[in-house]
Design a protein around this motif. Structure first.
Motif, PDB file in Angstrom:
ATOM      1  N   TYR A   1       0.833  -1.203   0.000  1.00 36.02           N
ATOM      2  CA  TYR A   1       0.000   0.000   0.000  1.00 36.02           C
ATOM      3  C   TYR A   1       0.872   1.260   0.000  1.00 36.02           C
ATOM      4  N   VAL A   2       1.862   1.309   0.881  1.00 42.27           N
ATOM      5  CA  VAL A   2       2.744   2.476   0.982  1.00 42.27           C
ATOM      6  C   VAL A   2       3.479   2.696  -0.338  1.00 42.27           C
ATOM      7  N   HIS A   3       3.941   1.598  -0.956  1.00 33.80           N
ATOM      8  CA  HIS A   3       4.633   1.702  -2.242  1.00 33.80           C
ATOM      9  C   HIS A   3       3.699   2.254  -3.324  1.00 33.80           C
ATOM     10  N   ARG A   4       2.484   1.722  -3.401  1.00 32.85           N
ATOM     11  CA  ARG A   4       1.538   2.152  -4.421  1.00 32.85           C
ATOM     12  C   ARG A   4       1.062   3.583  -4.191  1.00 32.85           C
ATOM     13  N   GLN A   5       0.884   3.977  -2.942  1.00 25.01           N
ATOM     14  CA  GLN A   5       0.332   5.304  -2.680  1.00 25.01           C
ATOM     15  C   GLN A   5       1.277   6.416  -3.127  1.00 25.01           C
ATOM     16  N   LYS A   6       2.567   6.129  -3.215  1.00 29.47           N
ATOM     17  CA  LYS A   6       3.528   7.146  -3.663  1.00 29.47           C
ATOM     18  C   LYS A   6       3.193   7.678  -5.052  1.00 29.47           C
ATOM     19  N   SER A   7       2.640   6.807  -5.904  1.00 27.84           N
ATOM     20  CA  SER A   7       2.316   7.239  -7.264  1.00 27.84           C
ATOM     21  C   SER A   7       0.809   7.344  -7.507  1.00 27.84           C
ATOM     22  N   ALA A   8       0.010   7.027  -6.512  1.00 27.89           N
ATOM     23  CA  ALA A   8      -1.448   7.058  -6.669  1.00 27.89           C
ATOM     24  C   ALA A   8      -1.961   8.492  -6.720  1.00 27.89           C
ATOM     25  N   LYS A   9      -3.061   8.651  -7.419  1.00 28.72           N
ATOM     26  CA  LYS A   9      -3.720   9.963  -7.552  1.00 28.72           C
ATOM     27  C   LYS A   9      -5.055   9.924  -6.799  1.00 28.72           C
TER      28      LYS A   9
END
Length: 138
Positions: A84-92
């Motif tokens: 989740y933390v990894h994905r949220q870095k690039s999530a909009k």
């Protein structure tokens, strides 16, 4: 199909009616996601990604090329949290706005390039939905 073409075909769909299957298939094959509100508590995503997010009174969903991020409070275990933390870095973010604009129950605010369409209820505006491309999230 472009997001603008799909939004034009969705325009003025009646609330409560299902999005036609052929438009969902077209969205899937074109990498497009359709977002509209349902009831007073849901963000519904169709097309290249399918998800339903609770957002009573409004809320925010985060999306990336892999789809909608899960609710952080529902994650279980270090691996899920790390992903989740990894994905949220690039999530909009997409913010669902409940009754924030005259005449609409649901509208959305996001920096993701998108096209809009109107969902009607008894010939009156209910929701201003959006269509966006997963490619624009890369």
């Amino acid at each position: 199909m472009t997001k603008e073409e799909l939004a034009a075909q969705l325009c003025c769909i009646e609330y409560g009616a299902r999005i036609p299957g052929e438009l969902i298939v077209a969205a899937q094959s074109s990498g497009l996601v359709i977002l509209c509100g349902a009831s007073d508590d849901l963000m519904e995503f169709y097309g290249a990604r399918r998800e339903e997010i609770g957002c009573y009174g409004g809320g925010t969903a985060f999306v990336d090329v892999d789809g909608v991020l899960p609710d952080r409070d529902c994650l279980d275990g270090d691996e899920e949290i790390a992903e989740y933390v990894h994905r949220q870095k690039s999530a909009k973010p997409i913010e669902a706005l409940w009754c924030q604009e005259d005449g609409y129950s649901w509208t959305y605010k996001t920096d993701i390039p998108h096209a809009t369409f109107h969902v009607l209820e008894d010939d009156a505006p209910y929701c201003r939905g959006i269509v966006f491309a997963l490619a624009d999230l890369a």
